[in-house]
Design an enzyme around this catalytic site. Structure first.
Site, PDB file in Angstrom:
ATOM      1  N   ARG A 221       0.994  -1.345   0.007  1.00  0.00           N
ATOM      2  CA  ARG A 221       0.189  -0.024  -0.042  1.00  0.00           C
ATOM      3  C   ARG A 221       1.388   1.228   0.054  1.00  0.00           C
ATOM      4  O   ARG A 221       1.692   1.222   0.766  1.00  0.00           O
ATOM      5  CB  ARG A 221      -0.856   0.120   0.978  1.00  0.00           C
TER       6      ARG A 221
ATOM      7  N   GLU B 237      -4.414   6.878  -5.270  1.00  0.00           N
ATOM      8  CA  GLU B 237      -4.523   6.851  -6.223  1.00  0.00           C
ATOM      9  C   GLU B 237      -5.902   6.688  -6.750  1.00  0.00           C
ATOM     10  O   GLU B 237      -6.631   6.625  -5.875  1.00  0.00           O
ATOM     11  CB  GLU B 237      -4.480   4.672  -5.829  1.00  0.00           C
TER      12      GLU B 237
ATOM     13  N   HIS C 295      -0.694  -0.421 -10.119  1.00  0.00           N
ATOM     14  CA  HIS C 295      -1.188  -1.444  -8.869  1.00  0.00           C
ATOM     15  C   HIS C 295      -2.067  -2.001  -9.205  1.00  0.00           C
ATOM     16  O   HIS C 295      -3.718  -2.398  -9.907  1.00  0.00           O
ATOM     17  CB  HIS C 295      -2.684  -0.729  -7.792  1.00  0.00           C
ATOM     18  N   ILE C 296      -1.530  -3.048  -9.874  1.00  0.00           N
ATOM     19  CA  ILE C 296      -2.077  -3.854 -10.726  1.00  0.00           C
ATOM     20  C   ILE C 296      -1.303  -5.208 -10.331  1.00  0.00           C
ATOM     21  O   ILE C 296      -0.704  -6.044 -10.720  1.00  0.00           O
ATOM     22  CB  ILE C 296      -1.444  -4.148 -12.429  1.00  0.00           C
ATOM     23  N   GLY C 297      -1.171  -5.377  -8.795  1.00  0.00           N
ATOM     24  CA  GLY C 297      -0.379  -6.561  -8.195  1.00  0.00           C
ATOM     25  C   GLY C 297      -1.442  -7.998  -9.036  1.00  0.00           C
ATOM     26  O   GLY C 297      -0.775  -8.624  -9.026  1.00  0.00           O
TER      27      GLY C 297
END
Ligand code: 8YV
Length: 320
Positions: A239, A268, A286-288
């Site tokens: 995060r 974000e 943020h594409i983990g």
């Protein structure tokens, strides 16, 4: 018996939507826009359950205004920092998340960020793409070797352990800090640090895998960044709240931190525009967990939790 009504505010995978429609009365936000506070509150009077993402914020204020019809928030995420759990609990609303199923996908992105940051992926891609690759030399774009280096992991939960497993394939020496020490079969030779400071001192590469809580906000601040070995690489797939971004930028600018790989940011969507001028900061939006298999598995896990709840059983991933 009438099917329970659920709200799906974001476009989840096709398999998830199909299964949801088979078993529930679904209100789907086809526009796929983040659910606002007003939408969450209004929907709570129309549905029995919701499958939100981390983009829907259940703040104390929102929770106080929820209609008593809403009985379960079955998150499509492992992180629940977008939910005020105490407030939801006090309203008697059940909350679940989707652990386990996204660990490998997120660890893959941590590996990509670590390698990309260490080996100049941003600049390398740019100069080839823009036709600016006009020379070569043995001293050109020399990076930092991952193989055999020391990796510090903050938070040795499911994702931290999945990342450690992949890093072992690179012959890395794994060190970690966690609230409690793992059992030897889970540790697999990783060195436990009961405080974060001693971990930082050995972390040639540092990767964050702990949740964002009031205690971990700005965990990586100026003082802690200074403890890293000179030339360390910082990776964050957890995060944005965990990093003091101004302090990271300062550490990058003075060269103490050689590079960073970031999949999450304080703001974000959007990220931090101040990072954009630094090609040694490799960034992703943020594409983990964003693989097809993982999105299907996350949807299935959220629906399993809803199914259990509406069948009167304890949902497997119940948090409150
Ligand atoms: C997800 C995440 O993409 O699961 C989490 O906590 O941060 C991400 O992997 C997102 O939350 C999907 O809802």
């Amino acid at each position: 018996m009438a099917k329970p009504v659920i709200w799906i505010p974001r476009r989840l995978s096709e398999a998830t939507i199909a299964r949801a429609r088979r078993d529930y009365e679904v209100i789907l936000n086809e526009a796929d826009t983040p659910g606002t506070a007003e939408e969450i509150v209004a929907m709570s009077a129309r549905v029995d359950g919701m499958i939100p993402c981390h983009s829907e914020h259940f703040t104390a204020d929102v929770v106080a205004r929820l209609d008593p019809r809403l009985r379960i928030v079955a998150n499509h995420s492992v992180g629940v920092d977008h939910c005020d759990l105490a407030a939801l609990k006090s309203r008697g609303i059940v909350v679940t998340n989707t652990p386990d199923v996204l660990s490998d996908a997120t660890a893959e992105i941590a590996m990509l960020l670590m390698l990309g940051a260490a080996r100049h992926a941003v600049r390398g891609d740019r100069i080839v793409r823009q036709g600016e690759w006009d020379s070569w030399s043995p001293s050109f774009m020399v990076g930092k070797q991952v193989t055999g280096a020391r990796l510090g992991i903050v938070g040795m939960g499911r994702v931290g352990r999945a990342f450690a497993q992949k890093a072992r394939g690179f012959g890395m020496e794994i060190h970690y800090h966690n609230r409690s020490r793992l059992a030897p079969d889970e540790e697999q030779g990783a060195v436990f640090h009961d405080g974060i400071d001693s971990l930082l001192e050995v972390a040639d590469f540092l990767s964050l895998h702990c949740p964002a809580t009031p205690e971990t906000v700005d965990l990586l601040n100026a003082e802690r960044l200074a403890r890293l070995p000179a030339g360390a690489v910082v990776v964050n797939t957890a995060r944005g709240a965990l990093i003091d971004e101004a302090a990271l930028l300062a550490a990058i600018e003075r060269g103490h931190v050689a590079a960073a790989g970031l999949d999450c940011f304080k703001v974000e969507p959007g990220g931090n525009p101040a990072f954009a001028g630094h090609e040694n900061i490799f960034m992703l939006p943020h594409i983990g967990s964003a693989t097809r298999a993982t999105r299907d598995a996350m949807g299935a896990r959220a629906l399993d939790n809803l199914d259990a709840f509406f069948a009167g059983r304890e949902p497997r991933d119940r948090l409150v």
